[in-house]
Design a protein around this motif. Structure first.
Motif, PDB file in Angstrom:
ATOM      1  N   LYS A 116       0.817  -1.216   0.000  1.00  0.00           N
ATOM      2  CA  LYS A 116       0.000   0.000   0.000  1.00  0.00           C
ATOM      3  C   LYS A 116       0.856   1.274   0.000  1.00  0.00           C
ATOM      4  CE  LYS A 116      -2.824  -1.271   3.454  1.00  0.00           C
ATOM      5  NZ  LYS A 116      -3.971  -1.249   4.379  1.00  0.00           N
TER       6      LYS A 116
ATOM      7  N   SER B 234      -2.696   1.661  -5.162  1.00  0.00           N
ATOM      8  CA  SER B 234      -3.923   1.869  -4.387  1.00  0.00           C
ATOM      9  C   SER B 234      -3.902   3.241  -3.714  1.00  0.00           C
ATOM     10  CB  SER B 234      -4.090   0.770  -3.333  1.00  0.00           C
ATOM     11  OG  SER B 234      -3.052   0.825  -2.372  1.00  0.00           O
TER      12      SER B 234
ATOM     13  N   SER C 255      -6.731   6.020  -4.392  1.00  0.00           N
ATOM     14  CA  SER C 255      -7.399   6.606  -3.236  1.00  0.00           C
ATOM     15  C   SER C 255      -7.258   8.121  -3.250  1.00  0.00           C
ATOM     16  CB  SER C 255      -6.777   6.031  -1.965  1.00  0.00           C
ATOM     17  OG  SER C 255      -7.249   6.715  -0.844  1.00  0.00           O
TER      18      SER C 255
ATOM     19  N   VAL D 181     -12.052   5.986   1.985  1.00  0.00           N
ATOM     20  CA  VAL D 181     -11.650   4.926   1.059  1.00  0.00           C
ATOM     21  C   VAL D 181     -10.832   3.908   1.843  1.00  0.00           C
ATOM     22  CG1 VAL D 181     -10.203   4.392  -0.937  1.00  0.00           C
ATOM     23  CG2 VAL D 181     -11.632   6.447  -0.941  1.00  0.00           C
TER      24      VAL D 181
ATOM     25  N   ARG E 189      -8.471   0.198   1.821  1.00  0.00           N
ATOM     26  CA  ARG E 189      -7.588  -0.555   0.927  1.00  0.00           C
ATOM     27  C   ARG E 189      -7.226  -1.897   1.550  1.00  0.00           C
ATOM     28  NH1 ARG E 189      -2.401   2.696   0.010  1.00  0.00           N
ATOM     29  NH2 ARG E 189      -2.772   3.575   2.066  1.00  0.00           N
TER      30      ARG E 189
END
Lengths: 479, 322
Positions: free
Chosen positions: B263, B268, B272, B287, B289
């Motif tokens: 991440k 991602s 985001s 959001v 993840r």
């Protein structure tokens, strides 16, 4: 824990509509913070809190019309989170309640510690919790006021995680063997919590805005009370269903129309009471304003337009200084006796466009410079006309000035605003023939009057006040 | 026609080579061995060693040769065994393939297609199993494709070969055996748009590659429990299709990004961030993840399994969010 009640903002107020809470349960409040907005006949008033503490429980809901003295909320005044304590027995508020308001503590009464930024308590100690409930109250050190600039004080501050970055691991990671150094930093299980005033999602906010819904009224069903879209929609539906049962807050043209009538009624009630109950005596004196006007002219010549002074501000300051010398006029008639007030908070009558008047108080007039007072006067007049006064401005007045000279009249004898014991009146400054030291001249003359409560003082006191006022206005540079 | 992901790619290569003699395949073991993941099996016999070229174990050299060939009018398909190994060719990809059009003032296009396997799940440990496509998505001048379906496995290569600029195709190695129906006439597909492959109203699962298949399985479980998940297959990581991402955000207000990559600084994070920048007021919650555990990919099977999002973790996360 103490009760926070619907304040009585003047003798003529009986109830008000709670428009909105500016704080939510759990918020830390400091004396003087605006915690709610109420709608009175004098306009929408921002009401302040009179103590430091934590909003323990909010009872009154926006939209309700609530009589003075109704408990609106409980405030945990020493910041402990245990709600076990019995509420302190507060005697029901009687008519002259406004005097009960604690006096303003000027900042200089703060602990003598120099307010260096480094003295701010470390963020790790959540300001909302005083540790060790076993410590007797006396030993709890004063918490220095937390400057508003420090962010995030509204929420308990999370313990900083051992690493700067939020942890990346999913919780499913099995623990490492014990002998290995813990290279994976365990994640804090704290859920995400927004720090906004309303815990609402952006989408919920947008929908609420579109529908004209006040988020303070919406109950969030998300984790930790977060308001999601569905909560706003549910609320909107429920409001649609009972549209007529209760006035919704956003639409208040009807209330506004009523306000003029109600304000008239309120003024009528207060003034009738005053004239029925208070034996007024009246004094007047003519004051030579030559020196004051000369000083003002010289002063204003050096000032940019925005900073120019009005004669009214000189009269305000001179009145305050005169009251310092004649304190008997600065107080309240309560329980059949005169309660002299220490702070000199002068109510300045401001007539409103479209009728009616309000008397916001300017605090500690005797301690403020002419410039400060000029700013205060401008500010309070503007806010009074916009219907945006603070509650303390309506409750704290210890005496009133009515300065109706700008309407062209030569003198005014006021009606005392109970429970105050005097009202000072200033007429128009008019050029008149003036004899002094056997000489005749033309001077700008102000007729100053005093209407005072004969139960509290006698004419001698009133006379002393007016002559002191006169004397002060002869040395304007010292004001 | 029943076909595997591997066969779909092979058919696509075969068809391209039949149609255009400038197309050739090169890479480690693509010829005699038939490709490390058997994608190019039998192609050597059909097209000969001139067009199915085994290369030395030097990613930098053969990716560079591919770039040079492309600049000289050929249509090379360069196979790099895994994305981890592509780092040896990262200089060629980043400093040459991605920049030459720009640095030549628009004179030289580099129509190279570079395919590589990505992702874990085959117990190939920490030097063969990562998902670094997000890194390449960082680089202007490249197109980064992540085919999840048979249709895309076949069609994206066709479109990539027609593209005048360098295109990287990331094939998740656990997908090669994935079997399904593909229509006989499946052909070129667009390589610019994301695709909403499952309509739903409660939450948007934004994913790509193998993550798409895990999300499909998760969505079926969730549907049985009354949660209606929408699935957005990103398909293309560069350029990201903001419009389609924002379309699904607007529809559901809740987003879970599922990606095997790390991440931190990953794709991602980028998605985001874009949602926050352009779709903030459509969000009903932050959001979320699911990404790969921030460790080198473990070898042990049970550890590898929990190092990347799985169907059950997706289901659990979605339930947490709704």
């Amino acid at each position: 824990m103490s009760e926070y009640k619907m304040p009585k903002l003047g003798a003529d107020m009986e109830d008000a509509i709670l428009i909105e809470w500016k704080v939510k349960e759990g918020d830390r409040v400091q004396k003087g913070d605006i915690i709610a907005e109420i709608e009175t006949v004098k306009g929408d008033i921002d009401v302040e809190v009179f103590e430091d503490g934590i909003m323990e429980k909010i009872i009154a809901q926006p939209g309700e019309r609530l009589p003075v003295g109704t408990v609106l909320a409980y405030i945990n005044s020493n910041g402990k989170t245990t709600p076990e304590e019995d509420p302190v027995e507060v005697p029901p508020i009687e008519e002259p309640a406004p005097t009960k308001i604690p006096e303003e503590v000027p900042p200089k009464k703060e602990p003598i510690l120099p307010p260096k930024p480094t003295e701010i308590p470390p963020i790790e100690e959540p300001p909302t919790i005083i540790p060790s409930p076993g410590v007797p109250e006396e030993e709890i050190p004063d918490i220095p006021a937390i400057p508003e600039e420090v962010p995030f004080t509204e929420e308990p501050v999370e313990q900083p995680s051992p690493e700067e970055f939020p942890p990346m691991e999913e919780p499913e990671i099995p623990p490492l063997p014990k002998e290995m150094p813990p290279r994976i930093i365990p994640l804090p299980t704290e859920p995400y919590r927004p720090t906004f005033r309303h815990n609402a999602s952006p989408l919920a906010r947008k929908i609420a805005k579109d529908l004209g819904i006040d988020l303070a009224q919406v109950k969030g069903t998300g984790e930790g009370g977060i308001i999601h879209k569905i909560d706003v929609e549910r609320f909107a539906n429920s409001v649609d269903n009972k549209e007529d049962s209760r006035p919704t807050i956003k639409e208040k043209p009807k209330v506004a129309k009523d306000r003029k009538v109600k304000m008239r009624t309120a003024i009528a009630a207060a003034m009738s009471r005053s004239n029925q109950e208070i034996p007024h005596y009246y004094l007047e004196t003519a004051i030579d304003m030559q020196k004051a006007m000369n000083w003002l002219q010289t002063e204003n010549e050096q000032r940019p337009v925005q900073k120019r002074l009005l004669a009214a501000v000189l009269l305000l300051k001179a009145s305050a200084l005169a009251l310092q010398k004649v304190p008997e006029l600065n107080g309240y008639w309560e329980d059949n006796r005169l309660n002299i007030q220490e702070g000199i908070h002068i109510g300045f009558a401001i007539s409103l466009r479209g009728g009616g008047l309000v008397i916001p108080a300017i605090h500690d007039v005797n301690k403020k410079s002419i410039d400060e007072l000029m700013n205060n006067l401008t500010d309070v007049s503007e806010r009074a006309r916009m219907g945006k006064l603070r509650s303390s401005e309506l409750t704290d007045g210890t005496i009133t000035i009515t300065n109706i000279g700008d309407r062209g009249v030569a003198k005014v004898f006021g009606v005392i605003y109970p429970p105050q014991v005097a009202i000072i009146g200033f007429g128009k400054i008019i050029e008149k023939p003036w004899a002094e030291n056997g000489m005749l001249g033309i001077r700008p003359i102000l007729t100053a009057t005093l209407a005072a409560d004969h139960r509290a003082t006698d004419g001698r006191i009133g006379a002393k006040f007016l002559s002191t006022l006169n004397k002060l206005l002869q040395t304007p540079s010292e004001l | 026609m029943k076909i595997t992901y591997r066969e779909a790619i092979r058919e696509s290569i075969r068809e391209a080579m039949q149609e255009d003699e400038k197309v050739f395949l090169m890479g480690e073991d693509v010829g005699h061995y038939g490709g490390c993941f058997a994608v190019s099996k039998d192609l050597l016999a059909e097209f000969g060693a001139e067009r199915i070229r085994d290369t030395p174990l030097s990613e930098s050299a053969f990716v560079g040769i591919g770039i040079g060939a492309a600049m000289n009018g050929m249509k090379p398909i360069v196979e790099v065994m895994t994305v981890n190994f592509s780092l040896l060719a990262a200089d060629q990809i980043m400093n040459n393939a991605a920049t030459i059009l720009h640095m030549s003032g628009g004179l030289f296009n580099v129509p190279v297609v570079i395919r590589m396997a990505t992702g874990g799940g085959k117990q190939l440990a920490a030097q063969h199993s990562h998902s670094l496509e997000g890194w390449y998505a960082h680089i202007p001048g490249l197109k980064v494709l992540t085919p999840a379906t048979l249709e895309d496995a076949r069609g994206m290569l066709i479109s990539a070969l027609k593209d005048p600029d360098p295109v990287l195709i990331f094939e998740n190695s656990t997908l090669y055996n994935h079997q399904g129906e593909l229509s006989e006439d499946a052909g070129a597909v667009d390589i610019f748009k994301a695709k909403i492959r499952r309509q739903g109203k409660d939450i948007s699962l934004v994913t790509y590659g193998i993550g798409y298949h895990k999300c499909v399985a998760a969505a079926e479980i969730l549907a049985a429990e009354g949660i209606d998940a929408e699935i957005l297959d990103l398909r293309v990581l560069r350029p990201l299709d903001d419009a389609t991402i924002l379309e699904t955000v607007k529809k559901t207000g809740r987003v879970l990004i599922v990606d095997e990559g790390w991440k931190s600084g990953g794709i991602s994070a980028e998605i985001s961030s874009r949602i926050m920048e352009k779709g903030f007021f459509d969000l009903d919650m932050p959001v979320a993840r699911l990404g790969g555990a921030e460790v080198p990919m473990p070898y042990a099977e049970h550890l590898e399994r929990i190092a990347v999002p799985q169907v059950e973790t997706i289901v659990a996360k979605v339930k947490e969010m709704i």
